[in-house]
Design an enzyme around this catalytic site. Sequence first.
Site, PDB file in Angstrom:
ATOM      1  CG  MET A  30     -74.891  -5.207 -10.248  1.00 24.81           C
ATOM      2  SD  MET A  30     -74.975  -6.945 -10.620  1.00 24.81           S
ATOM      3  CE  MET A  30     -76.007  -6.926 -12.050  1.00 24.81           C
ATOM      4  N   GLY A  36     -81.574   5.729 -15.459  1.00 22.57           N
ATOM      5  CA  GLY A  36     -82.331   5.093 -14.370  1.00 22.57           C
ATOM      6  C   GLY A  36     -81.534   5.196 -13.066  1.00 22.57           C
ATOM      7  CG  HIS A  37     -77.917   2.963 -12.603  1.00 20.92           C
ATOM      8  ND1 HIS A  37     -77.619   2.544 -13.877  1.00 20.92           N
ATOM      9  CD2 HIS A  37     -78.108   1.838 -11.873  1.00 20.92           C
ATOM     10  CE1 HIS A  37     -77.615   1.232 -13.923  1.00 20.92           C
ATOM     11  NE2 HIS A  37     -77.917   0.769 -12.723  1.00 20.92           N
ATOM     12  CG  ASP A 150     -84.089  -4.757 -11.155  1.00 20.86           C
ATOM     13  OD1 ASP A 150     -84.110  -5.724 -11.911  1.00 20.86           O
ATOM     14  OD2 ASP A 150     -83.336  -3.776 -11.318  1.00 20.86           O
ATOM     15  CD  GLN A 153     -82.380  -5.767  -6.914  1.00 16.03           C
ATOM     16  OE1 GLN A 153     -81.644  -6.654  -7.309  1.00 16.03           O
ATOM     17  NE2 GLN A 153     -82.189  -4.505  -7.242  1.00 16.03           N
TER      18      GLN A 153
HETATM   19  O1  PAF Z   1     -80.043  -4.115  -9.070  1.00 19.17           O
HETATM   20  C1  PAF Z   1     -78.815  -4.329  -9.118  1.00 19.17           C
HETATM   21  O2  PAF Z   1     -78.083  -3.698  -9.864  1.00 19.17           O
HETATM   22  C2  PAF Z   1     -78.213  -5.408  -8.239  1.00 19.17           C
HETATM   23  O3  PAF Z   1     -79.059  -6.495  -8.115  1.00 19.17           O
HETATM   24  C3  PAF Z   1     -77.774  -4.887  -6.849  1.00 19.17           C
HETATM   25  C4  PAF Z   1     -78.960  -4.409  -6.031  1.00 19.17           C
HETATM   26  C5  PAF Z   1     -76.779  -3.765  -7.003  1.00 19.17           C
HETATM   27  C6  PAF Z   1     -77.101  -6.011  -6.053  1.00 19.17           C
HETATM   28  O4  PAF Z   1     -75.975  -6.503  -6.709  1.00 19.17           O
END
Ligand code: PAF
Length: 281
Positions: A30, A36-37, A150, A153
């Site tokens: 997002m 982290g990304h 997450d 997720q």
């Molecule tokens: O983890 C995130 O940033 C969001 O939940 C994702 C996986 C990009 C979905 O919008």
Amino acid sequence: MQLEKTIAGVKAQVQIWKKEGLSVGLVPTMGYLHEGHRSLIDRAVRENDRVVVSVFINPIQFGPTEDLESYPRDLEADCRLCEDAGAALVFSPEADEMYAPDFSTYVDMHRVSEELCGKSRPIHFRGVCTVVSKLFNIVTPDRAYFGEKDAQQLAVIRRMVRDLNMNLQIVGCPIVREADGLAKSSRNTYLSAEERKAALVLSRAVQTGKSMILDGEKDGDKILAAMKEIIQQEPLAKIDYVEMVKWDTIEVHHKVDGPVLTAMAVYIGKTRLIDNFIIEE
Ligand code: PAF
């Protein structure tokens, strides 16, 4: 590096890569990218010929009282980080590119999405599964990368891929922490200096829980009680949940007798932070 705003543009580029026999990795985000990304993109670059990073604040995964409007944004900085990491394309659509006004199809999941964050964010995982399915259909990646911060997720996405026979590999990557232990998150920018200090109770609780298990403790209730005690000592912290669940099914579980996820969501002031640790034994 290419910046694409349209679905057609991404599909056309991916088609060229596929014709050349190149593998494609996807890192869904997002935006407001941090280390982290970056660790997900680095791994994707190592394991694929081309990497697509999606930067899209997905409105349908935010509840009506959540932080959709204030969620931090900086596409220029995101593109710089992606280019530096070696990504080939950033896909950053507007909401109306992803959702037609009469959009009506959702991916809904039971069980795995119902405990932990699913309790306090009832529409969240429906939004996540829907947008991630769309991204998988648009990019058709060989592999997609998600952070273990997450963790629920990640479990939800793995289950969706299995249940719907999606043809890609899901790669989970370890949590990246600040030097003092706080898990990296775009939402850390909401914290005042005082709250930033208070937020360390999350990683302290994680450390305590982990050490107890490494020292041989198997009783989930004792572990959770010790973790909660640490968090409750911090006046700025309010627990949403601290739970132990089976790692693959996310069913509440009270014993360390197989792979377990110990996860928490804690409000520090108005900011809701999450953290966890996974025991894979
Ligand atoms: O983890 C995130 O940033 C969001 O939940 C994702 C996986 C990009 C979905 O919008």
